[in-house]
Design a protein around this motif. Structure first.
Motif, PDB file in Angstrom:
ATOM      1  N   ARG A   9      38.170 -14.893  43.529  1.00  0.00           N
ATOM      2  CA  ARG A   9      37.172 -14.915  44.406  1.00  0.00           C
ATOM      3  C   ARG A   9      35.670 -14.850  43.884  1.00  0.00           C
ATOM      4  O   ARG A   9      34.806 -15.783  44.250  1.00  0.00           O
ATOM      5  N   LEU A  10      35.601 -14.142  42.869  1.00  0.00           N
ATOM      6  CA  LEU A  10      34.085 -13.904  42.240  1.00  0.00           C
ATOM      7  C   LEU A  10      34.073 -15.299  41.559  1.00  0.00           C
ATOM      8  O   LEU A  10      32.858 -15.822  41.552  1.00  0.00           O
ATOM      9  N   GLU A  11      34.973 -15.798  40.751  1.00  0.00           N
ATOM     10  CA  GLU A  11      34.809 -17.157  40.238  1.00  0.00           C
ATOM     11  C   GLU A  11      34.624 -18.397  40.955  1.00  0.00           C
ATOM     12  O   GLU A  11      33.775 -19.183  40.668  1.00  0.00           O
ATOM     13  N   GLN A  12      35.145 -18.309  42.360  1.00  0.00           N
ATOM     14  CA  GLN A  12      35.209 -19.338  43.178  1.00  0.00           C
ATOM     15  C   GLN A  12      33.608 -19.275  43.712  1.00  0.00           C
ATOM     16  O   GLN A  12      33.113 -20.321  43.963  1.00  0.00           O
ATOM     17  N   ALA A  13      32.881 -18.193  43.483  1.00  0.00           N
ATOM     18  CA  ALA A  13      31.690 -18.016  43.857  1.00  0.00           C
ATOM     19  C   ALA A  13      30.522 -18.319  42.636  1.00  0.00           C
ATOM     20  O   ALA A  13      29.236 -18.149  42.980  1.00  0.00           O
ATOM     21  N   GLY A  14      30.987 -18.403  41.553  1.00  0.00           N
ATOM     22  CA  GLY A  14      30.021 -18.969  40.623  1.00  0.00           C
ATOM     23  C   GLY A  14      29.984 -18.001  39.471  1.00  0.00           C
ATOM     24  O   GLY A  14      29.548 -18.159  38.407  1.00  0.00           O
ATOM     25  N   PHE A  15      30.655 -16.912  39.634  1.00  0.00           N
ATOM     26  CA  PHE A  15      30.571 -15.609  38.479  1.00  0.00           C
ATOM     27  C   PHE A  15      31.381 -16.020  37.349  1.00  0.00           C
ATOM     28  O   PHE A  15      32.551 -16.627  37.526  1.00  0.00           O
ATOM     29  N   ARG A  16      31.155 -15.886  36.146  1.00  0.00           N
ATOM     30  CA  ARG A  16      31.844 -15.980  35.052  1.00  0.00           C
ATOM     31  C   ARG A  16      31.972 -14.836  34.130  1.00  0.00           C
ATOM     32  O   ARG A  16      30.970 -14.072  34.301  1.00  0.00           O
ATOM     33  N   PHE A  17      33.225 -14.552  33.295  1.00  0.00           N
ATOM     34  CA  PHE A  17      33.234 -13.491  32.498  1.00  0.00           C
ATOM     35  C   PHE A  17      32.187 -13.355  31.420  1.00  0.00           C
ATOM     36  O   PHE A  17      31.820 -14.377  30.579  1.00  0.00           O
TER      37      PHE A  17
END
Length: 57
Positions: A9-17
């Motif tokens: 869900r975070l990655e779908q919102a644009g967050f990257r590791f």
């Protein structure tokens, strides 16, 4: 909540590791930073707090 579901869900919102920490992993989106606990299951209260913080609920 399962950790992989929260990260998805975070990655779908644009967050990257960004990096591994001692007990948490760091995810970034521009100047936004979020610490995700490195547990298979993340406490529901913690997961909801993270999602609510970024308006992902």
């Amino acid at each position: 909540m399962k950790r992989k579901d929260l990260i998805k869900r975070l990655e779908q919102a644009g967050f990257r590791f960004k990096e591994h920490g001692g007990n948490h992993d760091t995810y970034k989106r521009g100047s936004d930073t979020e610490q995700v606990p490195r547990h298979r299951e993340i406490n529901e209260i913690t997961a909801r707090r993270i999602l609510k913080k970024w308006d992902l609920l």
